[in-house]
Design an enzyme around this catalytic site. Structure first.
Site, PDB file in Angstrom:
ATOM      1  N   LYS A  39       0.309  -1.061   0.287  1.00 58.18           N
ATOM      2  CA  LYS A  39       0.042   0.343   0.191  1.00 58.18           C
ATOM      3  C   LYS A  39       1.253   1.197  -0.068  1.00 58.18           C
ATOM      4  CE  LYS A  39      -1.834   2.671   3.242  1.00 58.18           C
ATOM      5  NZ  LYS A  39      -1.350   3.487   2.529  1.00 58.18           N
ATOM      6  N   SER A  79       5.085   7.084  10.669  1.00 60.30           N
ATOM      7  CA  SER A  79       5.906   7.489  11.506  1.00 60.30           C
ATOM      8  C   SER A  79       5.541   6.671  13.109  1.00 60.30           C
ATOM      9  CB  SER A  79       4.543   8.167  11.520  1.00 60.30           C
ATOM     10  OG  SER A  79       3.656   7.713  11.884  1.00 60.30           O
ATOM     11  N   GLU A 105       4.019   6.719  15.340  1.00 60.91           N
ATOM     12  CA  GLU A 105       3.262   6.806  15.970  1.00 60.91           C
ATOM     13  C   GLU A 105       2.491   5.861  15.556  1.00 60.91           C
ATOM     14  OE1 GLU A 105       0.729  10.584  14.959  1.00 60.91           O
ATOM     15  OE2 GLU A 105      -0.723   9.475  15.548  1.00 60.91           O
ATOM     16  N   GLY A 121       3.572   3.156  13.891  1.00 58.92           N
ATOM     17  CA  GLY A 121       4.255   1.684  14.198  1.00 58.92           C
ATOM     18  C   GLY A 121       3.684   0.933  15.140  1.00 58.92           C
ATOM     19  N   GLU A 136      10.900   0.683  10.186  1.00 54.41           N
ATOM     20  CA  GLU A 136      11.475   1.807   9.802  1.00 54.41           C
ATOM     21  C   GLU A 136      10.865   2.644  10.182  1.00 54.41           C
ATOM     22  OE1 GLU A 136      12.668   4.645   9.129  1.00 54.41           O
ATOM     23  OE2 GLU A 136      13.213   4.009   6.664  1.00 54.41           O
ATOM     24  N   CYS A 192      13.454  10.661   6.873  1.00 56.19           N
ATOM     25  CA  CYS A 192      12.983  10.097   8.622  1.00 56.19           C
ATOM     26  C   CYS A 192      14.981  10.125   9.605  1.00 56.19           C
ATOM     27  CB  CYS A 192      12.579   8.747   8.484  1.00 56.19           C
ATOM     28  SG  CYS A 192      13.619   7.331   7.295  1.00 56.19           S
ATOM     29  N   GLU A 201      10.478  14.806  15.330  1.00 48.35           N
ATOM     30  CA  GLU A 201      10.798  14.962  14.377  1.00 48.35           C
ATOM     31  C   GLU A 201       9.959  16.396  13.181  1.00 48.35           C
ATOM     32  OE1 GLU A 201       9.758  11.313  11.935  1.00 48.35           O
ATOM     33  OE2 GLU A 201      11.621  11.571  11.474  1.00 48.35           O
TER      34      GLU A 201
END
Lengths: 312, 475
Positions: free
Chosen positions: B181, B234, B236, B238, B255, B289, B386
């Site tokens: 996706k 992100s 969050e 993850g 990641e 990232c 971040e």
């Protein structure tokens, strides 16, 4: 120049401390930066502007054992009228010849604004006594040279005898009188970028008006990264000393593309303050005709064959 | 004045369809009940195409197709799978201009980056893992390591095609089949990649592309017949994924975010360090990232370095991503722009000093100027969170030990950079920095042979290199 800068040349120890205290150059990073700037796409109006700028910066050069008065006269004619059919083409900045042909060039170019530059100081190797180098310089100046392109003593530089190199430049500068002094580093023999940065500073500290990459007799000559490092050096030197020094890449610049890459480098490293023949020159012999060919292509939309451009 | 004339790359090389379905079992199919959503060019807000947001039923169909294909695909000898991957890699090279233009249109990144960085790396990843496909027995995971089955992969919008390559190439090389996706704001290159799979005659169902937003991703991650979940995005999200797959037996690699320290010592090669700082945080508009978003500079050269950095930022060219001379493109979405603005305003409110070069922003689209915050302390939120935008926080340190302490003092640990001309110090630092990647005298350099991944909240598992195979093998 500030007192502290004048003091650094008092001995090999102080010069070494100063030159080796300059920030290092990371080869990979410098190569990458130059390669990135080489991807700039200069088109249409910008290209037309760049071509005319580049023509006006050319030091049209002949440095062959076979050079004759006739050859030099022909080259001077070319310098004044790069494209005889198109008076809108700017003149080149200077012609560059050996000392014994300076008089010939000076006669041909008197009053035109095109400068006479002469290599000197036992060009290209620089392997002779200081007296000979000073005499060589004096001879060229007396014959009417406006600019002297000297070579540094690369042997002394590589042996760490920075004072010798420094004092030689000072002596030649004195011998130049009113003539402008371009100091050729011969970067192809200095080999490392750290050396290029140190030699640039050494030449500027000693009073050079221009720093020049190469004689054209040694490969590699005027590469983009080396020119980049020298531009960074003149930028930093101006900030520290208040004195502005010019840059001349020479050797291996053959195409309009090469020349435009150089101009992009100047534009994005030191800015428009250096984008004039007073501060940036292109030492070349075959570049001019390619610039003329591209210029005509931009104006007419067609490429003319090589016979439509004069060979001088 | 030497002004560069516009030098736009032609967008005629790419054909964008008005609307896209889902790529399932080697065919384009309509979504079952999923709505169509527009994807826009963030540089102009022009609508590029409409894309279906896949429903749970669509995801189920895609996973079934992948399950069915797994039998055939995993039974192929590695050398046969390699042929397909080599073929895909070659087609990517052949169509790289098309892919680069489409990536820049949909994502907003400068064409110079998509052309010179993203696309070469995408092709290199496929070539690299194609080479592993028939050598898995020699990778250090046993004589005959088995694939896992169906991989559900969810990727972000910052490097749409490159993240696809990082996910799909190793999965396929190891014999897995995938349902991928792409991010909802950047689906187009993944859909073009689906065409490339068809062009390469990849067996149906080996690669399935389902477009959509968070719900589609959740449906994929939670699907009971998915054996492996790979996510880049992100921290969050993850965390949510880690929770939802816990106890399910699914293998997971994540990641996630980062807040990398780019550490510049007083003996660094200054001009190259400045380039590295610029490349570290302004590359891809800071949507990276592993971006070097915290500059740790030795206090003794702070003024000199900042002067040089500001001078350099004055030459950055912001504007049309398709112009070949553009350095800084558009922010990917309105939502991301809002987040960057919020955190930047917060930085100012917290007392850090904000600086941007004089630069005019286009009227339409999502734009944010390159921004530096000086006088930042570890306790400021812009030093901890971040931003995922072109915003650099500058902090100082006095000693190498303090540099390590500050660099590690973050919940993240994805990457770090060290700038010094002293080799021994590079090694000393690298062994103490808790980050998945430590770059020495460079930043944001990627290579398919090099493993990439994080410590702590930056995720787990490694992608790339021999290590990247482990995530797709039953070991």
């Amino acid at each position: 120049m500030t007192t502290s800068l004048a003091d650094v040349a008092t001995s090999n120890a102080t010069l070494r401390t100063f030159l080796h205290g300059l920030p290092g150059v990371d080869r990979v990073g410098a190569d990458q930066r130059a390669a990135m700037l080489a991807t700039r796409s200069i088109k249409t109006t910008a290209k037309a502007q760049a071509i005319d700028l580049a023509i006006g910066m050319v030091d049209l050069t002949t440095l062959e054992g076979a050079d004759t008065p006739g050859k030099v006269r022909a080259m001077c004619a070319k310098a004044l009228h790069p494209d005889p059919a198109d008076p809108s083409v700017p003149r080149v900045a200077a012609v560059c010849v050996y000392p014994d042909l300076v008089a010939e060039a000076a006669t041909a170019l008197r009053g035109t604004g095109v400068k006479v530059a002469s290599v000197a100081t036992a060009f290209p190797s620089g392997r002779s006594s200081l007296d000979v180098k000073i005499a060589d310089t004096g001879f060229a100046v007396a014959a009417g040279a406006d600019e002297i392109d000297m070579v540094i003593d690369r042997g002394a530089f590589l042996a760490g005898d920075y004072v010798k190199v420094f004092e030689e430049i000072v002596a030649i500068k004195a011998a130049c009188g009113a003539a402008h002094l371009k100091v050729i580093l011969e970067t192809g023999e200095l080999s490392t970028y750290d050396n290029v940065r140190r030699a640039s500073w050494l030449a500027m500290l000693a009073g050079g008006d221009f720093i020049k990459t190469s004689t054209g007799k040694v490969q590699p000559a005027a590469t983009l990264p080396v020119t980049l490092i020298m531009l960074e050096a003149v930028r930093d030197f101006l900030a520290v000393s208040g004195r502005k020094v010019g840059v001349k890449p020479a050797g291996g610049i053959r195409t309009t593309k090469d020349a435009i890459k150089m101009l992009v480098l100047v534009n994005e490293t030191v800015g428009e303050g250096w984008l004039s023949p007073d501060w940036f020159r292109l030492g070349a012999s075959t570049l001019l005709n390619d610039l003329l060919m591209q210029r005509q292509k931009m104006a007419t939309g067609r490429y003319a064959g090589p016979d439509y451009f004069t060979l001088d | 004045m030497f002004e560069y004339a516009p030098a736009p790359e032609s967008r005629d090389v790419v054909d964008i369809r008005p609307s896209y379905g889902l790529f399932i079992d080697g065919e384009w199919v309509d979504s079952q009940g999923g709505e169509l959503h527009k994807t826009v060019n963030p540089a102009s807000e022009e609508v590029l195409a409409e894309v279906a947001w896949a429903t749970e039923a669509d995801v189920d169909r895609a996973v079934s197709a992948a399950r069915k294909a797994f039998g055939v695909w995993s039974a192929l000898p590695g050398s046969e799978r390699a042929k397909y991957l080599f073929r895909i890699a070659r087609i990517i090279q052949e169509r790289s201009r098309e892919l680069a233009v489409l990536e820049s249109l949909d994502n907003g990144k400068p064409i110079r980056e998509s052309r010179d960085v993203d696309l070469p790396l995408v092709a290199a990843h496929f070539f690299y893992y194609a080479g592993w496909a028939d050598k898995l027995g020699y990778a250090g995971y046993g004589p005959s390591p088995r694939p896992l089955g169906v991989a559900g992969q969810v990727i972000p919008w910052n490097f749409p095609l490159l993240m696809l390559a990082w996910k799909i190439a190793p999965a396929l090389a190891c014999g897995n089949t995938v349902v991928l996706k792409p991010a909802e704001t950047t689906p187009l290159t993944a859909l073009l990649f689906a065409e490339i799979c068809a062009q390469a005659d990849l067996p149906p169902g080996v690669v399935n592309i389902v477009t959509g937003a968070g719900q589609t991703g959740a449906a994929l991650v939670d699907h009971p017949d998915v054996d492996k979940v790979a996510f880049t995005g992100s921290t969050e999200v993850g965390r949510r994924i880690a929770r939802s797959v816990a106890g399910s037996g699914k293998k997971v690699t994540l990641e996630l975010g980062g807040k990398a320290a780019n550490i510049v010592f007083e003996d660094a090669a200054l001009d190259q360090a400045v380039e590295g700082i610029v490349n570290g945080i302004f590359f891809n508009q800071g949507h990276v990232c592993c971006a070097g978003s915290r500059l740790l500079v030795q206090e003794s050269i702070e003024t000199e370095l900042l002067d040089a950095l500001k001078r350099r930022l004055g030459t950055l060219r912001l504007g049309d991503p398709l112009d070949k001379n553009t350095d800084i493109g558009a922010i990917n979405s309105a939502a991301q722009l809002a987040k960057i603005r919020e955190l930047s305003d917060l930085g100012e409110a917290e007392g850090a000093e904000r600086w941007s070069p004089a630069c005019s922003l286009p009227d339409k689209g999502f734009w944010f100027p390159p921004t530096i915050f000086t006088g930042v302390a570890q306790s400021h939120r812009i030093a901890r969170e971040e931003v995922f935008g072109p915003v650099l926080s500058v902090l100082t340190f006095r000693t190498p030990a303090e540099a390590v302490e500050k660099a590690n003092n973050t919940p993240f640990g994805l990457s770090a950079g060290v700038w010094t001309e002293k080799g021994s110090r590079i090694l000393w630092m690298a062994s103490r920095l808790r980050a998945g990647v430590v770059w020495a005298n460079t930043f944001n350099r990627f290579d398919p042979t090099s493993p990439f991944g994080g410590y702590k909240e930056s995720g787990y598992g490694r992608e790339g290199g021999r290590h990247g195979l482990e995530a797709y093998l039953d070991v």
